[in-house]
Design a protein around this motif. Structure first.
Motif, PDB file in Angstrom:
ATOM      1  N   ARG A 153       0.865  -1.299   0.095  1.00 50.38           N
ATOM      2  CA  ARG A 153      -0.142  -0.035  -0.008  1.00 50.38           C
ATOM      3  C   ARG A 153       0.861   1.250  -0.076  1.00 50.38           C
ATOM      4  NH1 ARG A 153      -5.455   1.341   1.297  1.00 50.38           N
ATOM      5  NH2 ARG A 153      -5.514   3.522   2.130  1.00 50.38           N
ATOM      6  N   GLU A 154       1.846   1.070   0.632  1.00 43.63           N
ATOM      7  CA  GLU A 154       2.903   2.253   0.806  1.00 43.63           C
ATOM      8  C   GLU A 154       3.311   2.678  -0.803  1.00 43.63           C
ATOM      9  OE1 GLU A 154       6.937   3.853   2.852  1.00 43.63           O
ATOM     10  OE2 GLU A 154       6.381   1.811   3.204  1.00 43.63           O
ATOM     11  N   TYR A 155       3.807   1.856  -1.353  1.00 46.34           N
ATOM     12  CA  TYR A 155       4.222   1.939  -2.569  1.00 46.34           C
ATOM     13  C   TYR A 155       3.131   2.607  -3.607  1.00 46.34           C
ATOM     14  CZ  TYR A 155       9.287   0.563  -2.953  1.00 46.34           C
ATOM     15  OH  TYR A 155      10.641   0.232  -2.819  1.00 46.34           O
TER      16      TYR A 155
ATOM     17  N   ARG B 273      10.473   5.413 -14.022  1.00 45.76           N
ATOM     18  CA  ARG B 273       9.671   4.446 -13.462  1.00 45.76           C
ATOM     19  C   ARG B 273      10.149   3.319 -13.606  1.00 45.76           C
ATOM     20  NH1 ARG B 273       4.231   3.688 -10.852  1.00 45.76           N
ATOM     21  NH2 ARG B 273       3.941   5.786 -10.915  1.00 45.76           N
ATOM     22  N   VAL B 274      10.334   3.129 -15.003  1.00 39.90           N
ATOM     23  CA  VAL B 274      10.608   1.480 -15.467  1.00 39.90           C
ATOM     24  C   VAL B 274      12.140   1.237 -15.779  1.00 39.90           C
ATOM     25  CG1 VAL B 274       8.501   1.206 -16.385  1.00 39.90           C
ATOM     26  CG2 VAL B 274      10.282   2.022 -17.721  1.00 39.90           C
TER      27      VAL B 274
ATOM     28  N   CYS C 112       5.858  -1.198  -8.066  1.00 37.27           N
ATOM     29  CA  CYS C 112       4.971  -0.242  -8.936  1.00 37.27           C
ATOM     30  C   CYS C 112       5.790   0.135 -10.387  1.00 37.27           C
ATOM     31  CB  CYS C 112       4.254   0.816  -8.187  1.00 37.27           C
ATOM     32  SG  CYS C 112       3.333   0.306  -6.784  1.00 37.27           S
ATOM     33  N   ARG C 113       6.854  -0.576 -10.925  1.00 33.98           N
ATOM     34  CA  ARG C 113       7.392  -0.050 -11.992  1.00 33.98           C
ATOM     35  C   ARG C 113       6.739  -0.446 -13.205  1.00 33.98           C
ATOM     36  NH1 ARG C 113      13.683  -1.349  -9.804  1.00 33.98           N
ATOM     37  NH2 ARG C 113      13.652   0.143  -8.273  1.00 33.98           N
TER      38      ARG C 113
ATOM     39  N   GLY D 218       1.828   5.818  -7.043  1.00 28.76           N
ATOM     40  CA  GLY D 218       0.789   5.505  -7.818  1.00 28.76           C
ATOM     41  C   GLY D 218       1.199   3.985  -8.346  1.00 28.76           C
ATOM     42  N   MET D 219      -0.079   3.391  -8.843  1.00 23.47           N
ATOM     43  CA  MET D 219       0.258   1.878  -9.158  1.00 23.47           C
ATOM     44  C   MET D 219       0.772   1.663 -10.579  1.00 23.47           C
ATOM     45  SD  MET D 219      -1.120  -0.707  -7.343  1.00 23.47           S
ATOM     46  CE  MET D 219      -1.851  -1.776  -8.267  1.00 23.47           C
TER      47      MET D 219
END
Length: 323
Positions: A249-251, A272-273, A316-317, A256-257
């Protein structure tokens, strides 16, 4: 002392305006536009504009402008709330639909937006004022609007190094969320239900030995998909490949997902990736909000094999490309 406080305040305002300008000018992200504002799904920033007119009974120009500025900010924050209500939490519900079901959530969201950042104030020649306010979908607002009932992965705190060496890891029962994720990873037989005892062996996914993946890019262009705070990726049988049950949940709250972009090549180079993302194609979009993405069983099995030893899903990458 007063000069130092004033300088710090000025630096804070300049930094906030710079961040807003960068966020709104970033054409590499996916920006969803509305009548009085927009949602930048790459940066997570939601902005709204409001216009205030000076009152006819103002005693002087200074008072007229001050009252017009105040009115513009009130209107902008009202418009911001209307935009936030239209943001999808997931494919099942928008923020507005969730607020209707919970008075405490509605009060919390309204109170949070009452203190939204003022990014720009423009004074017009006719005496009216245009104000731009904004808030991030991540952090405090996400903490409020992402339902506590949504299943997330329970991440156990790591033991100190000496404890890891001296104490064997105990056997633990899987949590409800990880059990659901494990259960969903079993592809369903769509032709004839059979017992586990007689179930045919699944073909091994084609994953190169030692293949390192730093993130996932899902090309959903042409699928009619829409952005959401908590999207899902599923296989052709509807089994979840990526979703809240696989991340903490923290990530999800802080990052953001998923991030969104309009071009695959631009998505592949987003921080992000990082530098070695895997690119897969979405076959279609599903759900009420069309934010759940269907990928092939072959790609789904490859991702399941990769995430057994790699943590890019947990962090969440994920980038999603939309039209």
């Amino acid at each position: 002392m007063g000069k130092h406080v004033m300088l710090l305040s000025l630096l804070f305002v300049c930094s906030a305006v710079t961040a807003w300008a960068l966020g709104t000018s970033n054409n590499e992200g996916y920006v969803q536009t509305f009548e009085n504002g927009e949602v930048n799904w790459q940066s997570g920033l939601v902005t709204a504009v409001g216009i205030g007119a000076p009152p006819a009974n103002a005693v002087n120009m200074a008072q007229a402008r001050a009252l017009a500025r105040r009115a513009a900010i009130v209107v902008a924050r009202r418009n911001l709330l209307e935009i936030i209500k239209r943001v999808r939490i997931d494919s099942a519900a928008t923020v507005g639909e969730y607020m209707v079901t919970n008075d405490a959530i509605r009060t919390s969201v309204s109170g949070y937006l009452h203190n939204s950042q003022i990014y720009d104030v423009a004074y017009m020649s006719d005496g009216s004022v245009e104000a731009t306010v904004g808030v991030s979908l991540r952090g405090g607002l996400a903490q409020i609007v992402i339902p506590k009932t949504m299943p997330f992965k329970v991440v156990e705190p790591a033991l100190p190094t000496d404890a890891q060496e001296s104490v064997a890891a105990p056997m633990t029962q899987p949590t409800e969320s990880t059990s659901a994720a494990s259960a969903s990873s079993e592809p369903a037989d769509v032709t004839e239900p059979v017992s586990d005892e007689h179930a045919p062996a699944q073909p091994a996914p084609a994953v190169e030995s030692g293949m390192v993946v730093t993130g996932l890019v899902v090309d959903a262009s042409g699928s009619g998909a829409h952005p959401a705070m908590s999207p899902k990726i599923i296989d052709e049988q509807g089994n979840e490949v990526y979703g809240s049950a696989l991340v903490s949940r923290e990530y999800a709250i802080q990052q953001g997902m998923a991030g969104y972009a309009r071009d695959v090549e631009q998505a592949k180079v987003r921080p992000r990736v990082t530098d070695q993302p895997l690119v897969v194609r979405a076959l279609s979009a599903m759900g009420k909000g069309m934010s759940d993405l269907v990928i092939s069983n072959a790609d789904a099995n490859k991702l399941r094999a990769l995430t057994e030893n790699q943590d890019f899903f947990e962090k969440c990458r994920v980038m999603i490309v939309l039209d």
